[in-house]
Design a protein around this motif. Structure first.
Motif, PDB file in Angstrom:
ATOM      1  N   ARG A   1       0.816  -1.217   0.000  1.00 32.37           N
ATOM      2  CA  ARG A   1       0.000   0.000   0.000  1.00 32.37           C
ATOM      3  C   ARG A   1       0.853   1.272   0.000  1.00 32.37           C
ATOM      4  N   GLU A   2       2.162   1.113   0.074  1.00 27.51           N
ATOM      5  CA  GLU A   2       3.041   2.273   0.106  1.00 27.51           C
ATOM      6  C   GLU A   2       3.536   2.637  -1.298  1.00 27.51           C
ATOM      7  N   ARG A   3       3.993   1.637  -2.021  1.00 23.42           N
ATOM      8  CA  ARG A   3       4.492   1.857  -3.383  1.00 23.42           C
ATOM      9  C   ARG A   3       3.370   1.482  -4.350  1.00 23.42           C
ATOM     10  N   VAL A   4       2.544   2.473  -4.685  1.00 28.00           N
ATOM     11  CA  VAL A   4       1.332   2.234  -5.453  1.00 28.00           C
ATOM     12  C   VAL A   4       1.476   2.824  -6.851  1.00 28.00           C
ATOM     13  N   GLY A   5       1.088   2.044  -7.853  1.00 23.45           N
ATOM     14  CA  GLY A   5       1.128   2.528  -9.225  1.00 23.45           C
ATOM     15  C   GLY A   5       1.618   1.454 -10.166  1.00 23.45           C
ATOM     16  N   LYS A   6       1.365   1.666 -11.459  1.00 24.25           N
ATOM     17  CA  LYS A   6       1.709   0.671 -12.469  1.00 24.25           C
ATOM     18  C   LYS A   6       3.216   0.433 -12.544  1.00 24.25           C
ATOM     19  N   GLY A   7       4.005   1.487 -12.375  1.00 22.86           N
ATOM     20  CA  GLY A   7       5.459   1.333 -12.439  1.00 22.86           C
ATOM     21  C   GLY A   7       5.978   0.371 -11.399  1.00 22.86           C
TER      22      GLY A   7
END
Length: 416
Positions: free
Chosen positions: A105-111
């Protein structure tokens, strides 16, 4: 009054000077097509899909991958089920994909999801000749991978494709998106490819050669618009993005203004992030050999719409001040503002209408809707002004867009 006229003229001259080259793109896109490679070998392709709560649509995408004319034994499908609370993972596994589940939930995103997926594959010893990045709401024309592989065999290491839409005819919002992506494919990327400069990756539907992934040590682009960041970074490293006009992808566009606002706010903020991170490096290449691609990308990510916003703000303030203190100037100011707005509308209308005419057979909608939404396209584009203005001052985070149009390729091709 004189100051306002000078500012308006300055902004108009700036836009003409900065984007006049796209008129050449328009002409080239109309009259010329890039050559299509013929000779091919069979490369091993890994299809990469990052999906968050996409249970409703991912099955149709995987079915379209399985129905490719490209030999199935050379294609494997990998899904990153990213922070899912539904059965995306189970649906993908049932359809034959290799699934890795991710909860962060901290590093969120497609990358971040792409980084996770490629790291997992490397850890399992799964190495391929090329990687095809898709979104869960996509559908592929049956010749898609075959056509992309032709470009791969011609020596291109990054390839983007033709982006069509599953739901052009839903309403003016989905049509606005659709026309923008169709224009980007035909009158930006196809023209760039024909002229021998670099194209740009646009969100989904792009292939990357293994050597690029190895050089970058996996996926390293994590801004809100990781696609544009990847494009700009690749061009600065001397790479050239190619375009495959015959690889046709369909994806789902938002249909509510709230969803559209949220998504385009992320895009606007992401472009600002890319400009802040890479703008100076792009600028330093200007005037050097083979620097046109950098200039093109600088114009793409430059927040020029901010100038438009400031222009609107200035003219609006002039109307208010004139109404209060100098009503003698009010009629003239309003006339000039109206004329400027009319010119912008006509320019955007022609942009959309030319795209509709040239891509008529590929747009999956009735003739009435194609014409109707040509007239609403300028309105859709003008809403970017408040969206971008808001992105300047608001913290923006990556949020998923709900997809629920579960249609097969055959159903999408039925005009509605």
């Amino acid at each position: 009054m004189r100051t306002l006229e000078i500012v308006n003229i300055f902004i108009a001259v700036f836009f003409v000077a900065a984007y006049a080259y796209q008129v050449i793109y328009l002409i080239v896109g109309l009259v010329k097509k890039p050559e299509v490679p013929k000779e091919t070998v069979m490369n091993r392709i890994a299809v990469l899909i990052c999906a968050r709560n996409e249970e409703a649509v991912i099955g149709q995408l995987l079915a379209s991958v399985r129905q490719q004319t490209y030999a199935g034994q050379y294609v494997d499908i990998f899904v990153a089920a990213d922070n899912c609370t539904d059965d995306t993972a189970g649906t993908a596994r049932q359809a034959g994909a290799i699934v890795y589940e991710r909860f962060n939930r901290e590093r969120v995103g497609k990358g971040y999801a792409l980084e996770f997926l490629l790291d997992k594959m490397e850890g399992d010893g799964k190495i391929y000749d090329a990687y095809l990045v898709l979104d869960a709401d996509n559908l592929l024309d049956e010749h898609y991978i075959e056509e992309m592989n032709k470009m791969l065999c011609a020596g291109h290491r990054i390839i983007t494709s033709y982006r069509n839409s599953k739901n052009f005819g839903s309403n003016w919002i989905s049509a606005g998106y659709s026309l923008w992506f169709l224009r980007e494919s035909r009158y930006l990327n196809q023209a760039r490819m024909t002229l021998g400069t670099s194209c740009a990756v646009s969100g989904t539907g792009f292939m990357v050669h293994r050597s690029i992934i190895e050089k970058n040590h996996g996926w390293k682009h994590f801004l809100l618009t990781e696609d544009i960041e990847f494009t700009v970074d690749s061009i600065l490293q001397g790479e050239k993005v190619a375009y495959c006009k015959d690889a046709i992808l369909y994806d789902e566009q938002p249909v509510t203004f709230s969803q559209s606002w949220c998504q385009r706010m992320r895009w606007a903020k992401g472009n600002l992030q890319v400009f802040e991170k890479y703008g100076r490096s792009l600028g330093r290449t200007l005037g050097r050999e083979h620097s046109f691609a950098c200039f093109d990308m600088l114009m793409t990510i430059m927040p020029a719409v901010i100038l438009t916003f400031l222009c609107c703000l200035l003219n609006g303030a002039a109307v208010i001040v004139s109404a209060a203190y100098k009503p003698v100037y009010l009629e003239r100011i309003m006339a000039e503002a109206g004329f400027a707005l009319f010119n912008v509308y006509i320019t955007l209308f022609m942009m959309g209408f030319i795209t509709v005419l040239s891509e008529w057979k590929r747009i999956q909608a009735s003739g009435f809707k194609k014409i109707l939404y040509s007239f609403t396209f300028p309105v859709f584009m003008l809403t970017y002004i408040p969206v971008t203005a808001s992105a300047l001052f608001k913290k923006v985070e990556w949020k998923p867009i709900r997809h629920d149009i579960s249609k097969s390729l055959e159903e999408v091709r039925m005009r509605s």
